[in-house]
Design a protein around this motif. Structure first.
Motif: not given
Ligand SMILES: Cc1cc2nc3c(=O)[nH]c(=O)nc-3n(C[C@H](O)[C@H](O)[C@H](O)COP(=O)(O)O)c2cc1C
Ligand code: SF4
Ligand code: FES
Lengths: 206, 822, 469
Positions: C70, C79, C224, C227
């Motif tokens: 993500g 996590k 995400n 993921t």
């Molecule tokens: C401003 C901002 C926008 C984000 N947009 C997304 C997004 O569109 N899709 C996404 O999966 N994670 C996004 N993230 C990251 C998520 O906060 C989060 O870390 C993530 O969904 C965790 O999933 P993962 O550990 O599988 O990566 C964004 C983070 C920030 C700070």
């Protein structure tokens, strides 16, 4: 009709059921009301407040945060031209300019016949296919001035009716959870144990 | 520092934890605990587990466990600028103004001090170059879109934004772009205006509306740079607590209509006092300019109001300045009531008393009232009554509960708000004791307490009650008995008051007895509404027995048995639920003396009217529902020649040449001291103690017993509706009626029925309905109300155009009415 | 229309002769149907997981070092372990809000292989003891909604989702939830707020780490889409098969979208950790070079929030730590390429506008600072700016990101790299993201900004006469 109609009220109850707390259903229900009316009317917001046991101020507070909800009537087709970097690098500015001329309106407004609303939009997750636009959130890729003209003509002629429903409809189908398969969404306050398949120690090692 | 934050106290968690451990998520090995326990037995210095040593700007300081960095720093004189943080609400970390550098072992990091709790060995820098740069940057950004219209802003001079821009700002703005524009102030309610250009989006008002008041009627709308605070269109911020948002707004975005453009803050002088609009006893500061009261602000009293006020208490200062104030004493002449000198008036009053004594003896005089004044006022008049042998006396007029409930095991407000179970018998706390409502609501929302409500109609707390039991008037005790399993536990508080003025107080008392039967350990918090009713009853205005209470007095007057009726700030025509009786009493009493602040229907019927000093014009003490005695400020000079009630009693005592302390008092402090000397429960309430204790002194309770009230209600005839008459916050009470800003908020008279009952009658909402009672008939428009169960008719008490009171028979246990369409 | 698209039902996607973990079914037109899914090993991973039991399955994920896709790149298995002991219920929230500028992968995975995502949700919930799953899909993706809704209905009907999955005591509802257009909702705590029906404003961490205090205040895993889409592979083939691909610190594959001025912009599943930016931009199996054979001017390596890279950084592999040391990040796997015809200030403007527009409004530096930066830059691009405005940009930036900003090394400018990350005064990364690209552009291409501005009028300072002097 501005409040949800009877069949949509049934649908609303089905959606609300899926969440441990009612207010979670607010955004889906706002979409439902927008699908019914084309925009989110004050009466609809009041109705949702009733259904979710919250105040209308809470409804409008959430609703106005999100780009997709419209608080006044818009065209049957809302055309969003992406303006973010990838599309901009490949000429979305020119495309927007052309669109304004073709439709005879400025970005942010609606044609007099109520057919089209033209809006600038942010990244549409189709960056490799720049420049892109969405019609009622259905993507069009690598749009040229010619293909834009064609699109508008097709929409006017009704050639795309099967593919692109009027503004407000998200998916043309929705999830339906069969009652006998539905596990249920109890309020977290009423749950104290872990799921049955989980041996006590799992997930407890931190 | 603004007064709303000066008394911040973070709850101190007393759990046993070694201060050397990180405070979150880390386990204390069992052996450690055992060691600690052993060590604790030795007097040798075991560190206090609730003290967390941290370094603040290079100084070693002791923070409290769980304390926020911003609070700890402020307690140690390191003021951290902030806007969104408010000690009585959850932190949101929104304004980013409170950034400081914090090192928890991983190097200095900029952190919002309103979101970080202290941990051992933490290093905090509130004034390092990095912290200062961040704070200055934030001010500059906040001011970027702020209109800087300070010269015409009510807040100018007491504005946290202004002050902090001065103390922590860069001293220059480099923002040359065009500012955000919105329509200048728009009313968001009848009392509050919003200037969105000034708003810095700190989330205080919206958090207050949500977290504290539970009235989510204002909300952020739009997003990002377009974010604004708004109500839903056509749905105003009609909260009973809206004025608090004005007080906590850190800029001039929210202003209160009653105060707007009335004064500049530096022209105001202020003194702490206690609100006596109802008997919660919220601490306030009274502010005035050029000898006119212009504003009340809430003061954070930890045991009572946490800084909040209701709008009625906040804005009824207008009544003090009202044109209808009595400026001079009046005596009845052929030309009607005419102003006279105090000497003549007091002589007249003394003569009426001597005449009455001569004609009928002390039993031919009735003394009603005292609940609207100070303890000293009530005490002085009670002393006079004692000296004269007057037995007909009461501070209530059949509108409360027998004074015997004050002798029960009394709970404090804190105890009620932390009880495991709160049992509500009776009134709608939100309407009658609004800030108590906030405390109880908070207890329920935070999950600390379970509310069990036993009432005839839904109330403001129904939404927060775990169990809401509805009963027909007359069946409350029965309902209690059938649900006694809900009332068990060690930590139960019963909040009891008069939920239905069309029902005998015996019914409530029977229900209370049933609760105490089920749980003898339950404590009782009396929910009697009128400002100093507890004080007046405690210092001598309680009747000796049921045969001499307020209703008995009125009945004696109506029967022609009273030579003289003395109304000490009492207005039977508005206070007594049975207006028929009140009318007959005023007509039947041969003479009437009225001591009052404003002209009222009752003063118009008096022979002598003594103009009384009003709230804010006299000092003294008041007693709240829990028995807490606090001081009142005399902030402005009295209107005209008006004087405090106690002084009149003292002068009459001299004129009548009676025995006792009264003839010796020369100041209000003398009276306060006399109360401490004479009233056992008030022994600790000395003038010195009142000065020393900022939050007042809790008076003791002289244990008494509950008389055996029994429910006498019969079955309701199925054609009738059983009547419930209850109070709304805004009614025709003098303080409200004389304050034009809030007077208009009174809902007006109507009869409220369940929508299905309206259908069943074949009526529509708004129709006039005829209500036929045992002793009278009344006509009222009908309103649909889901809070009213079927078979019950509910009406608000003492509203303009109100006729419902004529149906109430004070001797009946319940009131049934037949309702017809006309 | 470009003829280079290999499959018109997977617009923009190019497969290649590389290992496939999440795109193995993209070659089939009916890849989104349950029939195709079952015919190609679908739900085998779930069966394996249930055979293994939750504990062992969670161990496999940990052993696979599957990194979150993500943006933050945090290992998923670790996590899951952060949930506090004995606190129930726990939830899974799937982040399908893909809206980071340049990013295009989750939408493809949802549209082209919804069952794979569903299976991933089931495996995660089974292993981590999560009692309900919410699949939050960006509002502006109706096709994804339709495909997932259909897939969920199929999966419920076939007994893969719902009560007693495949006859076991494992039960799980997966609820399809729709967003409504707000980029910030992709941030995980904002996502949770939004799922609670609130305005999508991020919560402060601490205390609101979703794994501890998430949806309805309960422990919540947010992952995400990509993921989770990896989990069926890991469950069915084992973590060894997964770690055999890529490098030790960055195992497996990644979906990367390359857009902008390349010959063949597209979405590619690349081997993690070893593929370099040069491979991606110039390689034959990837983008095949810059359009019209122009020179590369700069590229954004990891989505709109990332500081920019120059041709100097082309040989850095697609690996988190290395990108970080070089002054940027990989973020969401989105590369945006600018050739030498690009007007750099204008390009930066599109990103500053994006982040200023997408600010939730909670933090002052983001709400006011982002818009201020936008105003200045608009003025500069319109030719009305002064050199003082350029300094002002850096000053306002300091109020958002105090201290040193990360940036790339440049031989041309004689600049050393400042490694990622930056410090920030805001809650989430939206505020800093309005500044980071602008800072890169201004630092690496100052001359282009200088060319657009005029000197600021001198401030006249009137000397104060001091009495007696
Ligand atoms: C401003 C901002 C926008 C984000 N947009 C997304 C997004 O569109 N899709 C996404 O999966 N994670 C996004 N993230 C990251 C998520 O906060 C989060 O870390 C993530 O969904 C965790 O999933 P993962 O550990 O599988 O990566 C964004 C983070 C920030 C700070
Ligand atoms: S940085 Fe911006 S988007 Fe993120 S929480 Fe703060 S205001 Fe909202
Ligand atoms: S007071 Fe801490 S962020 Fe506002």
């Amino acid at each position: 009709m501005s409040r949800l109609n009877d069949s949509n009220v049934l649908l609303a109850h089905e959606i609300i059921e899926r969440y441990p707390r009612k207010k979670s259903a607010l955004i889906p229900l706002l979409h439902l009301s927008q699908e019914q009316n084309g925009w989110v009317t004050p009466e609809a917001m009041r109705h949702l407040a009733e259904l979710l046991d919250i105040t209308p101020a809470e409804v409008i507070g959430t609703a106005t945060f999100y780009e997709m909800f419209k608080f006044e009537p818009v065209g049957k087709y809302v055309i969003n031209v992406c303006q973010t970097m990838s599309c901009a690098l490949l000429g979305s500015d020119g495309l927007m300019h052309h669109a304004e001329q073709k439709l005879g309106i400025k970005a942010g407004s609606t044609t007099e016949d109520g057919m089209f609303t033209l809006e600038p939009a942010e990244c549409q997750a189709a960056c490799t296919e720049a420049p892109t636009l969405q019609v009622n959130y259905r993507h069009r890729y690598r749009v040229t001035n010619d293909s834009f003209d064609q699109l508008v003509d097709d929409l006017r002629a009704g050639n795309l009716d099967g593919e692109i429903p009027p503004h407000g409809t998200l998916g043309r189908n929705r999830q339906h959870i069969p009652a006998e398969k539905f596990v249920g969404a109890p309020d977290p306050d009423d749950v104290s144990d872990g799921p049955v398949w989980i041996p006590v120690s799992v997930g407890d090692d931190s | 520092m603004s007064s709303d934050e000066s008394n911040a106290t973070e709850p101190v968690d007393a759990t046993h934890d070694d201060a050397g451990h990180a405070e979150q998520g880390e386990e204390v090995a069992e052996q450690d605990v055992a060691d600690d326990v052993e060590a604790a037995e030795e007097p040798a210095a075991e560190p206090d587990p609730n003290i967390v040593p941290v370094t603040l700007n290079g100084r070693e300081i002791e923070a409290h466990k769980g304390e926020l960095v911003i609070a700890a720093a402020e307690r140690h004189d390191a003021y951290i600028p902030h806007f969104c943080y408010h000690p009585r609400m959850k932190s949101v970390g929104m304004c980013r103004q409170c950034l400081v550098e914090v090192d928890t072992g991983r190097g200095m990091q900029l952190q919002p001090s309103c979101m970080i709790t202290v941990s051992p060995e933490m290093k905090i820098e509130t004034e390092s170059p990095t912290a200062k740069r961040a704070q200055e940057g934030m001010i500059e950004l906040l001011l970027a879109n702020h209109p800087l219209d300070c010269p015409v802003c009510d807040k100018g001079g007491e504005c946290p934004l202004q002050d902090q821009a001065y103390s922590h700002g860069p001293g220059e703005s480099r923002y040359v772009e065009e500012k955000r524009h919105f329509e200048k102030p728009i009313p968001i309610s009848d009392l509050v205006l919003l200037d969105r250009e000034r708003c810095i989006l700190c989330d205080r008002c919206t958090r207050f509306a949500d977290e504290v008041a539970g009235d989510k009627l204002i909300h952020f709308t739009q997003r990002g740079n377009q974010t604004q605070v708004m109500t839903f269109p056509d749905e105003p911020f009609a909260s009973y607590f809206s004025g608090n948002t004005v007080q906590i707004c850190p800029v001039g975005a929210l202003t209160a209509e009653p105060y707007r453009f009335k004064a500049r803050p530096w022209d105001l002088t202020a003194e702490e006092s206690t609100c006596t609009t109802c008997s919660v006893g919220c601490r306030v500061v009274v502010q005035s300019s050029r000898d006119e009261i212009l504003r009340y602000q809430g003061v954070d009293s930890d045991p009572v109001n946490h800084g909040w006020l209701c709008d009625r208490g906040r804005f009824d200062f207008e009544a003090v300045n009202s044109d209808l104030r009595l400026t001079d004493p009046l005596v009845k002449t052929e030309a009607g009531l005419t102003p006279t000198s105090w000497n003549a008036a007091l002589n007249g009053a003394a003569r009426l008393i001597t005449d009455a004594l001569a004609a009928g003896g002390p039993d031919s005089i009735g003394l009603l009232g005292g609940a609207r004044g100070t303890n000293e006022d009530a005490f002085a008049w009670a002393q006079l009554a004692d000296a004269l042998g007057i037995t007909y006396r009461d501070a209530q007029l059949g509108d409360g509960l027998p004074a015997s409930i004050l002798g029960l095991n009394r709970a404090t407000i804190d105890e009620a708000a932390s009880a495991s179970t709160i049992v509500l018998l009776g009134p709608d706390i939100k309407e009658e004791l609004p800030v108590l409502y906030l405390r109880l609501r908070d207890a329920a929302v935070e999950g600390n307490s379970t509310i069990v409500e036993i009432s005839s109609v839904d109330t403001g707390l129904t939404r927060y009650a775990k169990h809401s039991l509805r009963h027909q008037p007359g069946l409350q005790a029965d309902t209690v008995q059938r649900n006694s399993e809900l009332l068990t536990g060690d930590d139960v508080v019963v909040v009891v008051g008069r939920g239905n003025l069309a029902e005998s107080p015996d019914e409530t008392m029977a229900a209370l007895a049933a609760v105490l039967d089920a749980n003898p350990n339950a404590k009782v918090l009396p929910a009697l509404r009128r400002g100093n009713v507890v004080g007046a009853l405690s210092v001598g205005m309680a009747p000796a027995d049921d045969d001499h209470d307020g209703l008995a007095t009125l009945r004696a007057a109506a029967d022609g048995k009273l030579e003289l009726l003395i109304l000490l700030g009492a207005d039977p025509l508005n206070d007594c639920p049975d207006t028929g009786l009140a009318r007959r009493a005023l007509a039947g009493a041969r003479r009437v003396i009225s001591i009052d602040t404003h002209r009222s229907e009752s003063t118009q019927l008096a022979d002598v009217v003594l103009a009384a000093a009003a709230y804010g014009e006299k000092s003294g003490t008041t007693t709240n529902i829990e028995g807490r005695v606090t001081v009142l400020a005399d902030k402005v000079t009295t209107t005209g020649t008006a004087r405090p009630d106690w002084m009149m009693a003292a002068e009459l005592a001299l004129m009548l040449d009676v025995d006792g302390d009264l003839v010796n008092v020369s100041s209000v402090d003398d009276v306060t001291a006399a109360i401490a000397a004479e009233v056992p429960a008030f022994a600790d309430v000395t003038p010195a103690a009142l000065v020393a204790e900022r939050n007042g002194v809790l008076a003791g309770v002289v244990a008494g017993t509950l008389s055996d009230a029994v429910s006498a209600a019969g079955q309701r005839n199925s054609y009738d509706h059983r009547l419930v008459v209850g109070r709304k916050l805004y009614d025709r009470a003098i303080g409200t009626a004389m304050s034009h800003s809030i007077a208009k908020l009174a809902p007006g008279a109507a009869i409220h029925l369940h929508p299905l009952d309206i259908d069943a009658l074949g009526a529509s909402v708004g129709d006039d309905l005829q209500l036929i009672g045992a002793q009278a008939t009344a006509i009222l428009p009908v309103a649909a109300n889901h809070a009213v169960p079927r078979g019950i008719a509910w009406a608000p008490f003492n509203q303009d155009g109100s006729v419902i009171e004529t149906l109430i028979d004070a001797t009946a246990s319940v009131t049934d009415v037949k309702i017809e369409v006309i | 229309m470009s003829t280079a698209i290999t499959r018109d039902y997977t617009p923009g996607f190019y497969e290649g002769d590389r290992p496939k973990v999440v795109t193995s079914r993209f070659e089939f037109e009916d890849s989104h149907t349950i029939d195709r899914y079952l015919a190609t090993g679908g739900y085998d991973g779930l069966k394996k997981a249930i055979e293994m039991g939750p504990e062992k399955m969670a161990g496999e994920v940990k052993a696979s070092t599957l990194l979150g896709r993500g943006g933050a790149g945090f290992p998923a298995g670790v996590k899951w372990g952060f949930t506090p002991q004995g606190v129930w219920p726990r939830y899974l929230v799937v982040n399908g809000d893909e809206s980071e500028p340049g990013t295009y992968k989750d939408r493809l995975l949802m549209e082209r292989d919804p069952h794979q995502l569903i299976e991933g949700c089931l495996i995660a919930s089974y292993a981590a003891g999560l009692s309900q799953c919410f699949l939050y899909v960006r509002g502006e993706m109706p096709l994804a909604h339709e495909r997932i809704a259909t897939a969920l209905d199929e999966a419920y009907a076939e007994g893969y989702v719902g009560k007693n999955i495949m006859g076991t005591d494992f039960s799980l509802d997966i609820v399809l939830h729709w967003g409504a257009g707000a980029y910030v909702v992709g941030e995980e705590t904002a996502l949770i707020e939004s799922l609670e029906g609130e305005r999508g404003m991020p919560r402060l961490k601490p205390p609101y780490f979703p794994a501890a205090v998430g949806l309805y205040g309960q422990p919540t895993i947010v992952n995400n889409v990509e993921t989770l889409a990896n989990l069926p592979f890991i469950a069915s083939k084992g973590s060894d098969a997964y770690t055999a691909i890529g490098t030790e610190t960055s195992p497996g594959t990644r979906m990367v979208a390359i857009s902008g001025h390349v010959k063949r912009p597209g979405v590619y599943e690349i081997v993690n950790g070893t593929t370099t930016f040069r491979d991606i931009i110039y390689g034959d199996e990837f983008c095949q070079g810059i359009r019209d054979d122009n020179e590369l001017k700069a590229f954004v390596p990891g989505g709109g929030s990332a500081p920019w890279f120059l041709p100097d950084q082309l040989d850095i592999p697609f690996e988190g730590k290395e990108a970080g040391m070089a002054g940027s990040m990989l973020g969401s796997g989105a590369v945006m390429v600018m050739d030498d015809t690009t007007d750099i200030p204008e390009a930066a403007l599109t990103l500053v506008r994006f982040y200023a527009h997408e600010s939730c409004g909670k933090c002052v530096p983001c709400r006011e600072g982002g818009t201020w930066l936008l105003r200045i830059l608009e003025r500069v691009c319109a030719g009305h700016g002064t050199d003082a405005d350029l300094d002002q940009i850096l000053e306002v930036g300091q109020s958002i990101c105090p201290g040193d900003m990360p940036h790339a090394a440049s031989e041309r400018l004689g600049l050393e790299a400042t490694p990622f990350p930056y410090k920030m005064t805001t809650i989430c990364f939206v505020g800093p993201s309005a500044y980071a690209p602008l800072h890169s552009a201004l630092t690496l291409f100052r001359d282009e900004f200088d060319a657009k501005v005029v000197p600021a009028p001198k401030r006249i300072s009137i000397p104060v006469a001091v009495a007696g002097s």
